[in-house]
Design a protein around this motif. Structure first.
Motif, PDB file in Angstrom:
ATOM      1  N   PRO A  55      12.421  -2.624  -0.827  1.00 33.09           N
ATOM      2  CA  PRO A  55      12.880  -4.011  -0.987  1.00 33.09           C
ATOM      3  C   PRO A  55      14.235  -4.158  -1.660  1.00 33.09           C
ATOM      4  CG  PRO A  55      11.123  -3.505  -2.543  1.00 33.09           C
ATOM      5  CD  PRO A  55      11.191  -2.360  -1.595  1.00 33.09           C
ATOM      6  N   ILE A  56      14.710  -3.122  -2.357  1.00 28.62           N
ATOM      7  CA  ILE A  56      16.007  -3.216  -3.051  1.00 28.62           C
ATOM      8  C   ILE A  56      17.087  -2.444  -2.302  1.00 28.62           C
ATOM      9  CG2 ILE A  56      17.260  -2.639  -5.180  1.00 28.62           C
ATOM     10  CD1 ILE A  56      14.680  -3.154  -6.718  1.00 28.62           C
ATOM     11  N   ASN A  77      14.316   3.288   4.465  1.00 30.07           N
ATOM     12  CA  ASN A  77      12.944   3.632   4.830  1.00 30.07           C
ATOM     13  C   ASN A  77      12.513   4.818   3.974  1.00 30.07           C
ATOM     14  OD1 ASN A  77      10.500   3.580   6.210  1.00 30.07           O
ATOM     15  ND2 ASN A  77      11.219   5.054   7.735  1.00 30.07           N
ATOM     16  N   LYS A  78      11.583   4.582   3.066  1.00 29.79           N
ATOM     17  CA  LYS A  78      11.237   5.588   2.064  1.00 29.79           C
ATOM     18  C   LYS A  78       9.747   5.537   1.763  1.00 29.79           C
ATOM     19  CE  LYS A  78      12.517   6.898  -2.672  1.00 29.79           C
ATOM     20  NZ  LYS A  78      13.257   6.464  -3.886  1.00 29.79           N
ATOM     21  N   LEU A  79       9.195   6.684   1.335  1.00 28.47           N
ATOM     22  CA  LEU A  79       7.772   6.724   0.995  1.00 28.47           C
ATOM     23  C   LEU A  79       7.505   5.880  -0.250  1.00 28.47           C
ATOM     24  CD1 LEU A  79       4.882   7.929   1.335  1.00 28.47           C
ATOM     25  CD2 LEU A  79       5.593   9.736  -0.241  1.00 28.47           C
ATOM     26  N   SER A  84       0.823  -1.213   0.000  1.00 22.90           N
ATOM     27  CA  SER A  84       0.000   0.000   0.000  1.00 22.90           C
ATOM     28  C   SER A  84       0.855   1.260   0.000  1.00 22.90           C
ATOM     29  CB  SER A  84      -0.916   0.000   1.220  1.00 22.90           C
ATOM     30  OG  SER A  84      -1.770  -1.131   1.192  1.00 22.90           O
ATOM     31  N   TYR A  85       0.190   2.393  -0.096  1.00 23.94           N
ATOM     32  CA  TYR A  85       0.833   3.708  -0.067  1.00 23.94           C
ATOM     33  C   TYR A  85       1.328   3.997   1.351  1.00 23.94           C
ATOM     34  CZ  TYR A  85       1.103   8.849  -0.374  1.00 23.94           C
ATOM     35  OH  TYR A  85       1.513  10.163  -0.333  1.00 23.94           O
ATOM     36  N   GLY A  86       2.524   4.566   1.458  1.00 27.87           N
ATOM     37  CA  GLY A  86       3.049   4.947   2.776  1.00 27.87           C
ATOM     38  C   GLY A  86       4.519   4.609   2.921  1.00 27.87           C
TER      39      GLY A  86
END
Length: 444
Positions: A339-340, A344-346, A332-334
């Protein structure tokens, strides 16, 4: 690169030797000798580790180069196939345009013939009205002197009536032929418009595939920290691989280059607009994040206000959007751990897993359809009123639309894939409002 590395190692050891030997000679105790020995062993181990690391890097590079060459060959084959298809489509387009011109000429001839016949019939009608009437024909028959004269006069009358009847029948037949040819010309025009749109899509795919090819080559060159000259040489080597793989004639290769250059100009303009929109979106997101942080410190009254605002936003579900794919929601959005990159990013959209076709969530105009190193093959649609949607990670060569094209809601625009920065087949779907990314869940 290997030769440079080994030469550097040899020079290092030669310079190290004269320094080490006097130190050993001048050693006054076993402890110092042991200490120097341990230091040398550590340096040697460190050097060996670096050599091994460089060897591994070089081996990996050779492996990546081999994989890249394989991908270059495949992409070049795909590009050739698109060029050949474009050539066939352009020939078909020329044939259709020639057919329309022929139909137009036949229509003009028939219209001219019909006009002349109508003029003749009108002339005959005027003659009958001014010089005689139907009673004259009766008198012509009744005034016959003999039976043979009567038969002859009746025959003349029949010929006149029959001739005019044939003219009227032929006139009606030619009018129907005109209508038939006009309909055929109209159908051919519709087919031409469809074919032109298909040609534009194929041209756009050709440029997108070329962009992917160039991006892969540059990524490998950058990853191994090559010098500018080494990088240029590497790019040239891959260009040679592509040329050798190509089965196109020199004439078709020139045509391919012309198409690519022509479309790249359009892509560059679209990319510039896209980059500006991204910059505005990032700025807006930073402001939103700052505002959200300050909201946490507000009173319960602010909390209540915020709740009612959220409720109002949720009502935008009636905006008329549909799901862009039949896949299931995998992310989802947030904010999340990427994963790569592991950062921690939007996550600025919703991910749909599975596979299959991707459709327009709402009708609109295609803003961009091409390749990006992160999004892979992607499409962006402007729906008006400041709302845009983005669809990323499509299969190579699956773009079914081109910039400037109008699409209807539910129309297929591509196929779910894993191009760009992706860990598996999925659709990354984003919604923008006035340039800022928002949660797509509120629109679906």
């Amino acid at each position: 690169m290997k030769k440079k590395l080994m030469a550097g190692i040899i020079v290092t050891l030669l310079f190290a030797s004269p320094i080490v030997m006097p130190t050993i000679t001048e050693a006054t105790s076993v402890e110092e000798l042991e200490s120097q020995k341990a230091e040398l062993e550590n340096k040697s181990a460190d050097l060996n580790s670096k050599i091994q690391s460089q060897e591994n890097t070089l081996n990996n590079l050779e492996s990546e180069k081999a994989n890249l060459e394989s991908e270059v060959e495949k992409l070049q084959t795909d590009i050739d196939a698109v060029v050949l298809e474009l050539k066939a489509q352009e020939q078909k387009l020329a044939d259709s345009e020639a057919k329309i011109e022929k139909l137009k000429a036949e229509i003009e001839k028939l219209k001219d013939l019909i006009a002349r016949r109508e003029e003749k019939l009108e002339h005959q009608a005027r003659t009958v009205q001014t010089d005689g009437s139907s009673s004259d024909m009766v008198e012509l028959v009744l005034s016959a002197d003999s039976l043979s004269d009567l038969i002859g006069r009746v025959g003349v009358v029949n010929q006149l009536v029959s001739a005019n009847k044939d003219i009227v029948i032929q006139q009606e037949s030619d009018k129907k032929e005109v209508e038939k040819n006009e309909q055929a010309a109209q159908d051919e025009k519709v087919a031409i418009e469809s074919l032109k749109a298909e040609i534009e899509v194929n041209k756009n795919n050709l440029v997108a595939q070329k962009a992917e090819l160039d991006d892969k080559i540059i990524q490998v060159a950058t990853k191994y920290d090559m010098t500018e000259s080494e990088k240029n040489q590497f790019v040239k080597e891959q260009a040679v691989v592509a040329t050798q793989t190509s089965v196109l004639s020199s004439e078709l290769q020139e045509e391919r280059q012309r198409i690519i250059e022509e479309e790249e100009k359009a892509q560059a303009a679209a990319k510039k607009a896209e980059a500006e929109a991204e910059a505005r979106a990032e700025k807006a997101e930073a402001e939103v994040a700052k505002a959200s942080a300050s909201e946490v410190k507000q009173t319960s009254k602010s909390s209540t206000t915020s709740s009612s605002s959220t409720s109002s936003t949720t009502s935008s579900n009636s905006s008329g959007f549909i799901n862009p794919s039949g896949g299931y929601n995998t992310s989802s959005y947030g904010y999340r751990i990427h994963p790569i990159t592991g950062v921690n990013k939007l996550h600025g959209g919703i991910d749909f897993g599975g596979g299959g076709p991707i459709v327009a969530a709402q009708s609109g105009k295609i803003v961009f359809a091409g390749y990006h190193s992160s999004w892979g093959y992607y499409v962006k649609i402007d729906h008006g009123n400041g709302v845009q949607t983005l669809y990323a990670h499509m299969v190579s060569g699956s773009l079914l639309v081109s910039p400037g094209q109008q699409v209807s809601q539910g129309q297929q625009i591509g196929t779910m894939g894993t191009t760009g920065s992706s860990t598996g087949v999925h659709l990354h779907f984003e919604v923008y409002v006035n340039g800022s990314r928002v949660d797509p869940a509120n629109y679906l």
